[in-house]
Design an enzyme around this catalytic site. Sequence first.
Site, PDB file in Angstrom:
ATOM      1  N   ARG A 161       0.841  -1.211   0.000  1.00  0.00           N
ATOM      2  CA  ARG A 161       0.000   0.000   0.000  1.00  0.00           C
ATOM      3  C   ARG A 161       0.876   1.262   0.000  1.00  0.00           C
ATOM      4  NH1 ARG A 161      -2.917  -3.683  -0.697  1.00  0.00           N
ATOM      5  NH2 ARG A 161      -5.075  -3.943   0.025  1.00  0.00           N
ATOM      6  N   SER A 235     -10.828  -0.883   3.066  1.00  0.00           N
ATOM      7  CA  SER A 235     -10.092  -1.002   4.333  1.00  0.00           C
ATOM      8  C   SER A 235      -9.714   0.389   4.809  1.00  0.00           C
ATOM      9  CB  SER A 235      -8.789  -1.788   4.141  1.00  0.00           C
ATOM     10  OG  SER A 235      -9.041  -3.092   3.703  1.00  0.00           O
ATOM     11  N   GLU A 331      -5.227   3.775   5.839  1.00  0.00           N
ATOM     12  CA  GLU A 331      -4.876   3.546   4.436  1.00  0.00           C
ATOM     13  C   GLU A 331      -5.516   4.652   3.588  1.00  0.00           C
ATOM     14  OE1 GLU A 331      -5.798  -0.348   2.285  1.00  0.00           O
ATOM     15  OE2 GLU A 331      -6.884   1.128   1.074  1.00  0.00           O
TER      16      GLU A 331
END
Length: 335
Positions: A161, A235, A331
């Site tokens: 990520r 998420s 995130e």
Amino acid sequence: MKTNISLLPYHTFGAKVNADFFTTFSNKEELTTILDQKPNDQNFIILGGGSNILFTQDFHGLIIKNEISGFDVISEDDNHITLKIGAGENWHDTVMQTVEKGWQGIENLALIPGTVGASPIQNIGAYGVEVKDVIQKVEFYHFDKKETFEYSNQECAFGYRNSIFKNELKGKIAVLSITIKLNKNWHFNTSYGAIEDEIKHQGIENLTPLDLANVIIKIRESKLPDPKEIGNCGSFFKNPVLPKKDALKIIEKYPEAPHYIVGEEAIKIPAGWLIQTAGWKGKSLGNVGTYPKQALVLVNNGGATGEEAWALALQIQKDVKTQFGISIEPEVNIL
Ligand code: FAD
Ligand code: EPU
């Protein structure tokens, strides 16, 4: 150029927020004209599908939405095909276009919302595959240098990520296109447990890229809320990657804790499990809660503000830190 526009149609969390100014671009020339004409001190962001952004307040500045199209074959031989795809294309539609042609490489990334241009920003990933596995080049425009660059996979400094576009180049560039290399000889990644189970369940014998994309879609639909029905940004936090000795202490105390070995010295513990164990699964604070089937996803239960979502995120972060001593990082891009 639109003024004082509602951002409801332009992001997936469904917060009622407005932007002072809003415009779109379909090629680099349109983008440079927009940048040249805007006041120097005006705040701006490049927007894709708004599926990884939480607007906690009205956006005082200019939203520049990327609508660059394009799907071109750059080269092809018996084993591979190389494609250049415009940054404004829808990611999932792109995946489906490739799997329907029998090209293998991004089928595990089916049903991820958003645009192609955002895919390298956080190196999107799911079910054992990340977009870095197929990226050859990322073409982008640098706002200050007023130049176009083409970075190789290595130059993008991809991580979990993460990429150079979330670090040194954050807010400084617009991705214009990506070039990806896909396989005509198939090498599937079905290592994620649920995939094999679903393949068996569907009775598939000779797996194709399209089959695998459909398997992934089925699994995702059973776990994740559809943003068209329930506002969310996927998420909310990244899964923490811990030094091995810290993770082992947690696993000793909670032997049921799911975990994944990352190299020799690190272990990833799913944030969803940490949040669930901290007591937040399916719970709400005001109009925002965690999704009952996946605690890592914060959901808009109706009429939620971005500010409420952020307040819940901070409370969850605090509780996870108190119980496990672990700091979980968002995130999602918080604005
Ligand atoms: P946006 O939300 O519009 O933008 C995200 C960030 O990238 C912002 O900072 C924005 O300024 C910047 N940006 C966008 N486009 C450009 C561009 N062309 N140039 C420069 N900067 C740009 N992610 C995963 O990795 N794996 C998943 O499995 C996954 N599942 C999801 C499931 C759901 C239901 C949802 C809602 C989200 C999920 N996500 C997942 C997160 C999200 O889909 C991805 O991060 C996606 O790449 C975001 O694309 P976007 O176009 O919506 O980006
Ligand atoms: N888990 C729980 N409780 C929960 C949620 C998960 O105990 O409420 C446990 C599960 O039982 C499983 C583990 O946590 O053992 C992992 O769960 P899951 O397979 O659902 O994946 P995840 O780690 O929560 C990650 C990505 C997703 C991606 C999936 C599939 C991150 C931050 N998230 O989720 O990406 O789709 O794996 O590969 O890495 C996103 O980035 O927005 C996203 C949705």
